[in-house]
Scaffold this motif. Structure first.
Motif, PDB file in Angstrom:
ATOM      1  N   SER A 184       0.838  -1.206   0.000  1.00 52.16           N
ATOM      2  CA  SER A 184       0.000   0.000   0.000  1.00 52.16           C
ATOM      3  C   SER A 184       0.866   1.246   0.000  1.00 52.16           C
ATOM      4  O   SER A 184       0.604   2.203  -0.735  1.00 52.16           O
ATOM      5  CB  SER A 184      -0.922  -0.002   1.225  1.00 52.16           C
ATOM      6  N   ALA A 185       1.932   1.235   0.818  1.00 55.47           N
ATOM      7  CA  ALA A 185       2.827   2.391   0.892  1.00 55.47           C
ATOM      8  C   ALA A 185       3.497   2.647  -0.453  1.00 55.47           C
ATOM      9  O   ALA A 185       3.478   3.773  -0.970  1.00 55.47           O
ATOM     10  CB  ALA A 185       3.876   2.162   1.974  1.00 55.47           C
ATOM     11  N   TYR A 186       4.083   1.615  -1.050  1.00 54.58           N
ATOM     12  CA  TYR A 186       4.786   1.803  -2.314  1.00 54.58           C
ATOM     13  C   TYR A 186       3.844   2.302  -3.409  1.00 54.58           C
ATOM     14  O   TYR A 186       4.227   3.161  -4.224  1.00 54.58           O
ATOM     15  CB  TYR A 186       5.457   0.498  -2.738  1.00 54.58           C
ATOM     16  N   LYS A 187       2.639   1.793  -3.433  1.00 47.60           N
ATOM     17  CA  LYS A 187       1.681   2.237  -4.452  1.00 47.60           C
ATOM     18  C   LYS A 187       1.298   3.697  -4.275  1.00 47.60           C
ATOM     19  O   LYS A 187       0.834   4.339  -5.221  1.00 47.60           O
ATOM     20  CB  LYS A 187       0.418   1.358  -4.395  1.00 47.60           C
ATOM     21  N   GLN A 188       1.505   4.233  -3.067  1.00 43.53           N
ATOM     22  CA  GLN A 188       1.194   5.634  -2.801  1.00 43.53           C
ATOM     23  C   GLN A 188       2.445   6.518  -2.804  1.00 43.53           C
ATOM     24  O   GLN A 188       2.402   7.682  -2.402  1.00 43.53           O
ATOM     25  CB  GLN A 188       0.484   5.752  -1.450  1.00 43.53           C
ATOM     26  N   GLY A 189       3.576   5.953  -3.251  1.00 48.95           N
ATOM     27  CA  GLY A 189       4.797   6.731  -3.327  1.00 48.95           C
ATOM     28  C   GLY A 189       5.481   6.928  -1.993  1.00 48.95           C
ATOM     29  O   GLY A 189       6.217   7.900  -1.801  1.00 48.95           O
ATOM     30  N   ILE A 190       5.294   5.987  -1.074  1.00 46.94           N
ATOM     31  CA  ILE A 190       5.820   6.085   0.291  1.00 46.94           C
ATOM     32  C   ILE A 190       6.694   4.867   0.566  1.00 46.94           C
ATOM     33  O   ILE A 190       6.379   3.754   0.128  1.00 46.94           O
ATOM     34  CB  ILE A 190       4.659   6.145   1.308  1.00 46.94           C
ATOM     35  N   PHE A 191       7.788   5.055   1.307  1.00 46.41           N
ATOM     36  CA  PHE A 191       8.649   3.937   1.654  1.00 46.41           C
ATOM     37  C   PHE A 191       9.080   4.044   3.120  1.00 46.41           C
ATOM     38  O   PHE A 191       9.152   5.146   3.674  1.00 46.41           O
ATOM     39  CB  PHE A 191       9.881   3.881   0.744  1.00 46.41           C
ATOM     40  N   PRO A 192       9.382   2.905   3.762  1.00 49.19           N
ATOM     41  CA  PRO A 192       9.829   2.932   5.163  1.00 49.19           C
ATOM     42  C   PRO A 192      11.337   3.163   5.248  1.00 49.19           C
ATOM     43  O   PRO A 192      12.100   2.639   4.436  1.00 49.19           O
ATOM     44  CB  PRO A 192       9.455   1.541   5.675  1.00 49.19           C
ATOM     45  N   TRP A 193      11.742   3.925   6.257  1.00 48.22           N
ATOM     46  CA  TRP A 193      13.174   4.172   6.467  1.00 48.22           C
ATOM     47  C   TRP A 193      13.360   4.585   7.919  1.00 48.22           C
ATOM     48  O   TRP A 193      12.867   5.643   8.323  1.00 48.22           O
ATOM     49  CB  TRP A 193      13.672   5.256   5.513  1.00 48.22           C
ATOM     50  N   PHE A 194      14.023   3.739   8.694  1.00 44.49           N
ATOM     51  CA  PHE A 194      14.206   4.003  10.118  1.00 44.49           C
ATOM     52  C   PHE A 194      15.344   3.135  10.619  1.00 44.49           C
ATOM     53  O   PHE A 194      15.670   2.111  10.029  1.00 44.49           O
ATOM     54  CB  PHE A 194      12.918   3.704  10.899  1.00 44.49           C
ATOM     55  N   SER A 195      15.946   3.546  11.722  1.00 44.09           N
ATOM     56  CA  SER A 195      17.047   2.795  12.301  1.00 44.09           C
ATOM     57  C   SER A 195      16.556   1.866  13.401  1.00 44.09           C
ATOM     58  O   SER A 195      15.447   2.044  13.935  1.00 44.09           O
ATOM     59  CB  SER A 195      18.099   3.758  12.877  1.00 44.09           C
TER      60      SER A 195
END
Length: 233
Positions: free
Chosen positions: A49-60
């Motif tokens: 769902s995130a990728y289809k909306q142009g969103i990606f996860p990034w965290f440490s």
């Protein structure tokens, strides 16, 4: 649709939970650039769902899951791929056995073990935690996450991976243990994606390496306009 919010010093950001979807990327913060939401999980459903909306996860490690959609967006159009003369010579020599999607877990684990430096040349850590590896291996089992691998003397020495949805590819990370091993894998991956009809590769953030391959920044609005067309194939 409802959103919960965290208050940040320079704005507020949505808190994602089981009952909340992502806010529109237009609601992302400008500082830090592109932070859209915090929380949620790394289930295959939420990641796709995130990728289809142009969103990606990034965290440490130790941080909550953070979701991003920066503006501008670094992309590579496969037909604009640039191969340096030195890399062309290496490609002709065929120093590696290049394999497609044979050991995704090993590629992602090696990417996670790669020491990366920040803009001040200090160790920056990695966002590829065991939790991330588990989540993306599930996407690999589902056919969305893929990798390209460089092997030498039957040892994995370089590779790259990402997510393919429709005619869109989202590049995630690469690694090398031997000079040019990741670049060779990436060049083969772009060729493979072209053959699959992929028209845009999301590179997320600008780096010298991606720029050398022909990547460039475009406004997030243009990125989203093209993204929404490409994922529908």
């Amino acid at each position: 649709m409802s959103y919960a919010y965290y208050q940040l010093p320079n704005g507020r950001v949505a808190s994602v939970d089981d009952d909340c979807d992502f806010p529109p990327v237009s609601a992302a913060l400008t500082e830090p650039n592109g932070l859209v939401a915090i929380g949620g999980d790394l289930s295959a459903t939420r990641l796709l769902s995130a990728y289809k909306q142009g969103i990606f996860p990034w965290f440490s490690e130790g941080e909550p899951i953070m979701w991003w959609s920066p503006n501008p967006r670094m992309v590579l159009f496969p037909n604009e791929l640039k191969i340096s003369n030195s890399l062309k010579r290496t490609l002709k020599k065929q120093p590696f056995e290049v394999r497609f999607n044979r050991n995704f877990n090993a590629v992602m684990t090696a990417c996670g073990n790669t020491i990366r430096l920040d803009e001040n040349n200090n160790p920056a850590g990695t966002w590829i935690s065991p939790k991330m590896i588990e989540a993306y291996c599930e996407l690999n089992r589902l056919g969305y996450a893929i990798c390209m691998e460089s092997w030498l003397d039957n040892k994995l020495v370089g590779g790259c991976y990402g997510i393919k949805i429709g005619h869109m590819f989202y590049g995630e990370s690469m690694f090398h243990h031997v000079t040019d091993a990741s670049k060779i894998a990436f060049a083969h991956l772009v060729q493979h994606l072209q053959e699959q009809g992929v028209e845009m590769i999301d590179c997320q953030m600008k780096t010298p390496l991606l720029t050398s391959f022909g990547g460039r920044e475009i406004p997030r609005e243009d990125f989203m306009r093209q993204l929404l067309k490409l994922i529908e194939f």
